[in-house]
Scaffold this active site. Structure first.
Site, mmCIF file in Angstrom:
data_model
loop_
_atom_site.group_PDB
_atom_site.id
_atom_site.type_symbol
_atom_site.label_atom_id
_atom_site.label_comp_id
_atom_site.label_asym_id
_atom_site.label_seq_id
_atom_site.Cartn_x
_atom_site.Cartn_y
_atom_site.Cartn_z
ATOM 1 C CG ASP A 1 46.047 -5.084 15.467
ATOM 2 O OD1 ASP A 1 46.005 -6.298 15.205
ATOM 3 O OD2 ASP A 1 46.417 -4.219 14.657
ATOM 4 C CB ILE A 2 46.177 -9.739 17.383
ATOM 5 C CG1 ILE A 2 47.568 -9.230 16.973
ATOM 6 C CG2 ILE A 2 45.358 -10.109 16.153
ATOM 7 C CD1 ILE A 2 48.416 -10.293 16.288
ATOM 8 C CE LYS B 1 40.784 14.198 22.596
ATOM 9 N NZ LYS B 1 40.802 13.633 21.206
ATOM 10 C CG ASP C 1 41.450 16.996 17.532
ATOM 11 O OD1 ASP C 1 42.390 16.204 17.733
ATOM 12 O OD2 ASP C 1 40.333 16.867 18.064
ATOM 13 C CB THR D 1 29.262 9.586 19.576
ATOM 14 O OG1 THR D 1 30.337 10.134 18.800
ATOM 15 C CG2 THR D 1 29.618 9.655 21.047
ATOM 16 C CD GLN E 1 30.974 16.501 20.009
ATOM 17 O OE1 GLN E 1 30.232 15.610 20.382
ATOM 18 N NE2 GLN E 1 32.273 16.387 19.999
ATOM 19 N NE ARG F 1 34.589 20.980 16.656
ATOM 20 C CZ ARG F 1 33.632 20.285 16.059
ATOM 21 N NH1 ARG F 1 33.207 20.640 14.862
ATOM 22 N NH2 ARG F 1 33.096 19.241 16.646
ATOM 23 C CB THR G 1 49.437 -6.001 17.413
ATOM 24 O OG1 THR G 1 49.875 -7.074 16.575
ATOM 25 C CG2 THR G 1 49.617 -4.681 16.679
ATOM 26 C CE LYS H 1 38.308 7.192 19.635
ATOM 27 N NZ LYS H 1 39.162 8.393 19.432
ATOM 28 C CG LEU H 2 46.598 1.476 20.850
ATOM 29 C CD1 LEU H 2 47.743 0.952 21.702
ATOM 30 C CD2 LEU H 2 47.095 1.853 19.460
ATOM 31 C CG ASP I 1 41.609 9.854 21.275
ATOM 32 O OD1 ASP I 1 41.360 8.654 21.523
ATOM 33 O OD2 ASP I 1 40.736 10.659 20.888
#
Length: 229
Positions: A64-65, A32, A10, A116, A186, A207, A68, A61-62, A59
């Site tokens: 949708d319909i 990731k 990230d 979370t 966290q 991190r 798609t 997190k799909l 990552d």
């Protein structure tokens, strides 16, 4: 088989990401890639990850319909994603189309249940008769029964979910720290030893590695702890 380690890359740019990838080159880990890097850099960064011999975890997190999401999974397969997150709240039909798109490929679908950041007011918002834990468990069961390959959860939920789901699946746990690492923002963190003993198959670290002066040695320490758990 020993659990795997995934590094959450990230960071804000391909330049910084490539510098880290070069520093840790040769380690058998998963990388990731989330929204921050993928939206900005696209397949330039995913191609780099694959070309350097790392497994690729998208990552995204799909959610949708169904059609798609089917097309989104197909695209992830095309760019060589080894793992891809989908949101289990998308429903059974969406999950079925995601599984259909991944069939016969090397891409493993990982289901995300309840984020979370959600509290008890979330179940009130969506009108669920289940509490948060019950809803997460129901979503996990539905996803695995539909053919989703794995579930992302807190290390503190792994054992309970594995006992309640009557089918093998990949357990992915974020929020992993060594005892000397800061918890940051966290709220619930665990050591790699705890996560592995609870049944985690992939532990995700961000991190603690990204902020380490020697990132390669930090990863090696995590790997040693995983192997010795």
């Amino acid at each position: 088989m020993s659990a795997k380690l995934a590094l959450a890359l990230d960071v804000e740019s391909t330049e910084k990401a490539e510098k880290i990838l070069k520093e840790i080159e040769g380690l058998k880990i998963i990388i990731k890639i989330g929204y921050r890097l993928f939206i900005k850099e696209g397949t330039e960064i995913t191609e780099k990850v694959k070309s350097m011999g790392f497994e690729l975890f998208l990552d995204l997190k799909l959610h949708d319909i169904p059609n798609t999401v089917y097309n989104g999974v197909k695209s992830a397969v095309d760019i060589g994603a080894d793992y891809l997150t989908v949101h289990t709240l998308g429903g059974k039909e969406m999950l079925e189309k995601a599984v259909e798109a991944s069939e016969g490929t090397g891409t493993k679908l990982l289901g995300v249940t309840i984020l979370t950041s959600h509290g008890t007011d979330y179940t009130d918002l969506i009108g669920s008769r289940y509490n948060l834990d019950e809803l997460a468990e129901k979503l996990a069961k539905t996803a695995v029964e539909t053919g989703v390959h794995g579930i992302v959860s807190s290390p503190f939920e792994v054992s309970r979910i594995k006992k309640s789901v009557n089918k093998n699946f990949i357990s992915v746990t974020p929020g992993i720290r060594l005892p000397e690492d800061s918890a940051g923002d966290q709220k619930r963190v665990a050591t790699p030893e705890f996560a592995v003993k609870e049944g985690a198959d992939i532990i995700v670290v961000g991190r603690p590695v990204l902020e380490a002066k020697n990132k390669k040695e930090k990863i090696k320490e995590f790997l040693r702890r995983i192997q010795n758990a």
